[in-house]
Write a protein that holds these residues in place. Structure first.
Motif, PDB file in Angstrom:
ATOM      1  N   GLN A 134       0.778  -1.228   0.000  1.00 22.27           N
ATOM      2  CA  GLN A 134       0.000   0.000   0.000  1.00 22.27           C
ATOM      3  C   GLN A 134       0.807   1.275   0.000  1.00 22.27           C
ATOM      4  OE1 GLN A 134      -2.826  -0.235   3.115  1.00 22.27           O
ATOM      5  NE2 GLN A 134      -3.979  -1.823   2.110  1.00 22.27           N
ATOM      6  N   VAL A 135       1.884   1.282   0.707  1.00 25.93           N
ATOM      7  CA  VAL A 135       2.602   2.548   0.817  1.00 25.93           C
ATOM      8  C   VAL A 135       4.081   2.388   0.538  1.00 25.93           C
ATOM      9  CG1 VAL A 135       1.040   3.853   2.282  1.00 25.93           C
ATOM     10  CG2 VAL A 135       2.617   2.260   3.324  1.00 25.93           C
ATOM     11  N   LYS A 166       5.879   3.480  -1.595  1.00 21.41           N
ATOM     12  CA  LYS A 166       6.543   4.734  -1.915  1.00 21.41           C
ATOM     13  C   LYS A 166       6.865   5.539  -0.666  1.00 21.41           C
ATOM     14  CE  LYS A 166       6.594   7.774  -5.254  1.00 21.41           C
ATOM     15  NZ  LYS A 166       5.945   9.044  -5.548  1.00 21.41           N
ATOM     16  N   ALA A 167       6.009   5.389   0.323  1.00 23.61           N
ATOM     17  CA  ALA A 167       6.172   6.214   1.515  1.00 23.61           C
ATOM     18  C   ALA A 167       7.280   5.701   2.425  1.00 23.61           C
ATOM     19  CB  ALA A 167       4.867   6.277   2.284  1.00 23.61           C
ATOM     20  N   SER A 176       0.005  14.089   1.619  1.00 22.65           N
ATOM     21  CA  SER A 176       0.355  12.692   1.918  1.00 22.65           C
ATOM     22  C   SER A 176       0.400  12.442   3.418  1.00 22.65           C
ATOM     23  CB  SER A 176       1.717  12.336   1.306  1.00 22.65           C
ATOM     24  OG  SER A 176       1.661  12.482  -0.090  1.00 22.65           O
ATOM     25  N   GLN A 223      -1.109   9.417   5.747  1.00 21.72           N
ATOM     26  CA  GLN A 223      -0.284   8.628   6.674  1.00 21.72           C
ATOM     27  C   GLN A 223      -0.906   8.590   8.068  1.00 21.72           C
ATOM     28  OE1 GLN A 223       3.124   7.512   6.187  1.00 21.72           O
ATOM     29  NE2 GLN A 223       3.464   8.309   4.140  1.00 21.72           N
ATOM     30  N   ILE A 242      -5.950   1.429  -1.059  1.00 19.04           N
ATOM     31  CA  ILE A 242      -5.109   2.487  -1.603  1.00 19.04           C
ATOM     32  C   ILE A 242      -4.706   2.176  -3.034  1.00 19.04           C
ATOM     33  CG2 ILE A 242      -2.921   3.709  -1.325  1.00 19.04           C
ATOM     34  CD1 ILE A 242      -3.155   3.437   1.567  1.00 19.04           C
ATOM     35  N   PRO A 266      -1.955   3.689  -5.164  1.00 20.89           N
ATOM     36  CA  PRO A 266      -0.868   4.670  -5.047  1.00 20.89           C
ATOM     37  C   PRO A 266      -0.508   5.313  -6.384  1.00 20.89           C
ATOM     38  CG  PRO A 266       0.028   2.460  -4.934  1.00 20.89           C
ATOM     39  CD  PRO A 266      -1.458   2.316  -5.086  1.00 20.89           C
ATOM     40  N   GLN A 267       0.274   6.362  -6.271  1.00 19.57           N
ATOM     41  CA  GLN A 267       0.699   7.111  -7.448  1.00 19.57           C
ATOM     42  C   GLN A 267       1.485   6.206  -8.392  1.00 19.57           C
ATOM     43  OE1 GLN A 267       3.479  10.568  -6.922  1.00 19.57           O
ATOM     44  NE2 GLN A 267       1.535  11.619  -6.976  1.00 19.57           N
ATOM     45  N   GLN A 295      -1.544   0.166 -12.785  1.00 21.04           N
ATOM     46  CA  GLN A 295      -2.631   0.850 -12.080  1.00 21.04           C
ATOM     47  C   GLN A 295      -3.879  -0.033 -12.023  1.00 21.04           C
ATOM     48  OE1 GLN A 295      -3.544   4.383 -11.222  1.00 21.04           O
ATOM     49  NE2 GLN A 295      -1.397   4.705 -10.756  1.00 21.04           N
ATOM     50  N   ASP A 300      -4.085   8.178  -4.895  1.00 21.28           N
ATOM     51  CA  ASP A 300      -3.032   9.153  -5.123  1.00 21.28           C
ATOM     52  C   ASP A 300      -2.792   9.133  -6.630  1.00 21.28           C
ATOM     53  OD1 ASP A 300      -1.039  10.978  -4.820  1.00 21.28           O
ATOM     54  OD2 ASP A 300       0.092   9.833  -3.334  1.00 21.28           O
TER      55      ASP A 300
END
Ligand code: ADP
Ligand code: MG
Length: 300
Positions: free
Chosen positions: A17-18, A20-21, A94, A98, A132, A134-135, A197, A215
């Motif tokens: 899910q995240v 990238k984060a 963002s 979070q 989610i 994500p981008q 995507q 996102d």
């Protein structure tokens, strides 16, 4: 055994899910620590209506205690509403997501889900209710089937195909000789941005969450893919509370409400028409600057 199972499931979830984060392995360890905490909550994993409220949320990242990233954020989203967060890079969009996902504790204020503070929620259970897209979708090395069903490991073949079909992904998956068994990732085939995507959308459909976070990709997808992705997203959003970090005018025009962020504060809120009409408004300027170029679509 619950400890191990919980940690692995949690890590998978987080990676999917995240990705990238997560900037560092340190961060992953922090998250793992958090996952092992005990929560006494008895919330159901499903049957969440999806009402979200931020109440006077103030937040500093632990590494930068001197810097207020969010400075008194207030908003309420009713179940099924679609809202967008707009604002320049670094405004705090963002970070809001979070915090909703409970990756950090708030400095002040509260976040409510269906009127109850998320502070009582087990983060893993909470995240089961939030899908989610994500981008930048990163798939893990494995088959397309594994990549789609990992949010619901017990999903049947029929469910996977139904989700892929609804996500406008089934046609391209079927075009591969190996179909759902096609390997992706480093040792597999390379999918286009739009195809990745749509895999992420199929994943979210299978997860069937009450709340959705999108996102949007900043760089545009190939034109054919773009329309298919948009159509799949429209399907996915139906009946779900949706928060979109919007980079595209086409999306932002359709939402119920836009929250315009600047330096950690919501400075304007309204729909596209209302905000565009504000003389010298931040949103109006943003639209002129950002969306006019980025989407290469006419503004009217
Ligand atoms: P946006 O998504 O609107 O571009 P972000 O929420 O990513 O903005 O960032 C808001 C502010 O918080 C920025 O100043 C950014 O540099 C800072 N920030 C983001 N992530 C972290 C982090 N993990 N640690 C410290 N500061 C961060
Ligand atoms: Mg961001």
């Amino acid at each position: 055994t619950t400890f191990i199972g919980g940690s692995i499931a949690g890590l998978g979830d987080i990676y999917g899910q995240v990705q990238k984060a997560i900037g560092s392995s340190e961060r992953v360890l922090e998250i793992l620590d958090e996952e092992t905490e005990e929560y006494e909550s008895s919330q159901e994993e499903r049957n969440v209506a999806g009402a979200i409220s931020f109440e006077e949320v103030v937040f500093h990242y632990p590494t930068r205690p001197e810097y207020r990233v969010l400075d008194g954020i207030n908003f309420s989203i009713a179940p099924g509403e679609k809202v967008a967060l707009a604002g320049h890079s670094g405004a705090g969009k963002s970070t809001i997501i979070q915090l909703l996902l409970k990756f950090y504790a708030l400095s002040k204020g509260d976040i409510l889900l269906d009127g109850q503070s998320i502070s009582h929620w087990d983060p893993q259970k909470l995240r089961k209710n939030i899908g989610i897209v994500p981008q930048e979708v990163l798939l893990f090395g494995g088959s397309i089937r594994e990549n789609i069903r990992y949010a619901k490991p017990g999903a049947s073949e029929d469910e996977i195909i139904a989700a892929a079909t609804q996500a406008n992904a089934w046609e391209f998956i079927q075009s591969f000789p190996e179909g759902l068994d096609t390997l992706v990732g480093e040792r597999g085939i390379k999918l286009s941005g739009g195809q990745r995507q749509r895999i992420a959308i199929a994943r979210a459909i299978l997860k069937d969450p009450a709340i959705l976070v999108l996102d949007e990709a900043t760089s545009s997808l190939d034109a054919a893919s773009e329309a298919l992705v948009q159509e799949a997203l429209d399907q996915l959003m139906k009946g779900r509370t949706t928060i979109i970090i919007a980079h595209r005018l086409a999306t932002i025009r359709k939402v119920d409400r836009i929250y315009v962020l600047k330096a950690g504060k919501i400075i304007e809120e309204g729909n596209h028409e209302e905000l565009s009409a504000l003389p010298d408004g931040h949103y109006a300027n943003l639209v002129n600057l950002q969306f006019a170029d980025a989407s290469s679509k006419p503004l009217d």
